[in-house]
Design a protein around this motif. Structure first.
Motif, mmCIF file in Angstrom:
data_model
loop_
_atom_site.group_PDB
_atom_site.id
_atom_site.type_symbol
_atom_site.label_atom_id
_atom_site.label_comp_id
_atom_site.label_asym_id
_atom_site.label_seq_id
_atom_site.Cartn_x
_atom_site.Cartn_y
_atom_site.Cartn_z
ATOM 1 N N MET A 1 0.857 -1.188 0.000
ATOM 2 C CA MET A 1 0.000 0.000 0.000
ATOM 3 C C MET A 1 0.894 1.240 0.000
ATOM 4 N N ILE A 2 0.623 2.162 -0.897
ATOM 5 C CA ILE A 2 1.449 3.359 -1.047
ATOM 6 C C ILE A 2 1.129 4.361 0.064
ATOM 7 N N ASP A 3 2.181 5.001 0.593
ATOM 8 C CA ASP A 3 2.027 6.047 1.607
ATOM 9 C C ASP A 3 1.220 5.582 2.809
ATOM 10 N N ALA A 4 1.496 4.388 3.263
ATOM 11 C CA ALA A 4 0.760 3.853 4.399
ATOM 12 C C ALA A 4 1.221 4.512 5.691
ATOM 13 N N LEU A 5 0.327 4.550 6.645
ATOM 14 C CA LEU A 5 0.617 5.002 7.995
ATOM 15 C C LEU A 5 0.511 3.794 8.922
ATOM 16 N N PRO A 6 0.978 3.928 10.165
ATOM 17 C CA PRO A 6 0.783 2.824 11.116
ATOM 18 C C PRO A 6 -0.708 2.546 11.331
ATOM 19 N N VAL A 7 -1.005 1.303 11.713
ATOM 20 C CA VAL A 7 -2.383 0.889 11.953
ATOM 21 C C VAL A 7 -2.490 0.344 13.374
ATOM 22 N N HIS A 8 -3.463 0.854 14.130
ATOM 23 C CA HIS A 8 -3.785 0.317 15.449
ATOM 24 C C HIS A 8 -4.982 -0.614 15.282
ATOM 25 N N LEU A 9 -4.863 -1.804 15.814
ATOM 26 C CA LEU A 9 -5.936 -2.788 15.746
ATOM 27 C C LEU A 9 -6.458 -3.016 17.161
ATOM 28 N N VAL A 10 -7.702 -2.613 17.415
ATOM 29 C CA VAL A 10 -8.275 -2.699 18.762
ATOM 30 C C VAL A 10 -9.431 -3.687 18.728
ATOM 31 N N ASP A 11 -9.215 -4.866 19.333
ATOM 32 C CA ASP A 11 -10.232 -5.927 19.299
ATOM 33 C C ASP A 11 -9.957 -6.870 20.464
ATOM 34 N N ASP A 12 -10.996 -7.185 21.226
ATOM 35 C CA ASP A 12 -10.805 -8.076 22.378
ATOM 36 C C ASP A 12 -10.732 -9.541 21.983
ATOM 37 N N ALA A 51 -4.073 5.075 11.407
ATOM 38 C CA ALA A 51 -5.439 4.562 11.285
ATOM 39 C C ALA A 51 -5.699 3.647 12.478
ATOM 40 N N VAL A 52 -6.957 3.569 12.878
ATOM 41 C CA VAL A 52 -7.333 2.625 13.924
ATOM 42 C C VAL A 52 -8.507 1.800 13.416
ATOM 43 N N ILE A 53 -8.360 0.486 13.567
ATOM 44 C CA ILE A 53 -9.456 -0.437 13.267
ATOM 45 C C ILE A 53 -10.053 -0.804 14.609
ATOM 46 N N LEU A 54 -11.299 -0.436 14.801
ATOM 47 C CA LEU A 54 -11.904 -0.467 16.124
ATOM 48 C C LEU A 54 -13.099 -1.416 16.163
ATOM 49 N N ASP A 55 -13.017 -2.406 17.057
ATOM 50 C CA ASP A 55 -14.157 -3.293 17.291
ATOM 51 C C ASP A 55 -15.183 -2.532 18.126
ATOM 52 N N ASN A 74 -9.288 15.094 20.111
ATOM 53 C CA ASN A 74 -8.940 15.619 18.792
ATOM 54 C C ASN A 74 -7.818 14.770 18.173
ATOM 55 N N ALA A 75 -7.989 13.465 18.293
ATOM 56 C CA ALA A 75 -6.966 12.511 17.844
ATOM 57 C C ALA A 75 -6.748 12.598 16.340
ATOM 58 N N CYS A 76 -5.532 12.333 15.960
ATOM 59 C CA CYS A 76 -5.118 12.426 14.559
ATOM 60 C C CYS A 76 -5.199 11.044 13.907
ATOM 61 N N LEU A 77 -6.342 10.393 14.057
ATOM 62 C CA LEU A 77 -6.504 9.026 13.586
ATOM 63 C C LEU A 77 -7.712 8.916 12.656
ATOM 64 N N GLY A 78 -7.539 8.163 11.580
ATOM 65 C CA GLY A 78 -8.667 7.791 10.744
ATOM 66 C C GLY A 78 -9.268 6.522 11.322
ATOM 67 N N VAL A 79 -10.573 6.540 11.604
ATOM 68 C CA VAL A 79 -11.220 5.430 12.317
ATOM 69 C C VAL A 79 -11.995 4.542 11.344
#
Length: 197
Positions: A1-12, A51-55, A74-79
């Motif tokens: 993926m071009i110009d990717a940012l870190p990804v946070h994965l939040v899932d229990d 980016a954050v992937i949120l359950d 005012n987080a700088c994250l795409g949800v």
């Protein structure tokens, strides 16, 4: 993926998270896994574009509560919402809160990649606007007036008449504002200022 940012994965659900992480790492993405909303909010830097992937359904802070906290900070994250318990009302609510997409588990690589690309764009735009606001915050009241006039396409003479000051004073302020805002010229200053509206 071009110009990717870190990804946070939040899932229990560790099993689902592991499958998702495998998929994301297969796309050459940097992934950080968080087993719950509290862990994520306490450990992640919410001001770094990512980016954050949120359950949505998790014990403790659920996805809605985490999303609300991200807004409050005012987080700088795409949800991106990823859930196995989606319904129309939940999806509409998440989108109103600013989520870029609402995906159902199990999710395919194409849908996730598309959602993340949008999330990266959103995070970058948020970070850019935050930086412009920080630079604008360093301007004096007079400099902000000049910047506003420049963004409206006014000439130095028109600005001088509107603000009842000398043209030379406008030129000095204008040069200083361009420098403080990190713009290359007045046209770029105008474009930056218009992004604040």
């Amino acid at each position: 993926m071009i110009d990717a940012l870190p990804v946070h994965l939040v899932d229990d659900d560790a099993g689902v998270a592991e499958a998702c992480r495998y998929l994301l790492e297969g796309l050459d993405l940097e992934v950080t896994y968080w087993p719950g909303g509290e862990d994520f909010l306490a450990g992640a830097d919410l001001q770094d574009p990512a980016a954050v992937i949120l359950d949505m359904r998790m014990p403790g802070l659920d996805g809605t509560a985490v999303h609300e906290r991200l807004q409050a900070e005012n987080a700088c994250l795409g949800v991106v919402i990823l859930t196995g318990h989606g319904d129309v009302d939940l999806a509409v609510d998440a989108m109103k809160r600013g989520a870029v997409d609402f995906l159902q588990k199990p999710v395919g690589a194409d849908a996730l990649q598309h959602a993340l690309a949008t999330a990266f764009e959103r995070a970058r735009a948020h970070a850019a606007r935050r930086d412009i606001l920080a630079r604008a915050g360093q301007l004096s009241d007079r400099e902000r007036e000049i910047a506003r006039c420049v963004s409206e396409g006014m000439t130095n003479r028109a600005i001088a008449e509107a603000l009842h000051i000398a043209v030379r004073t406008v030129e000095v302020h204008r040069a200083r504002v361009v420098e403080k805002m990190g713009a290359a010229n007045s046209a770029e200053l105008a474009a930056l200022w218009q992004r604040l509206d």
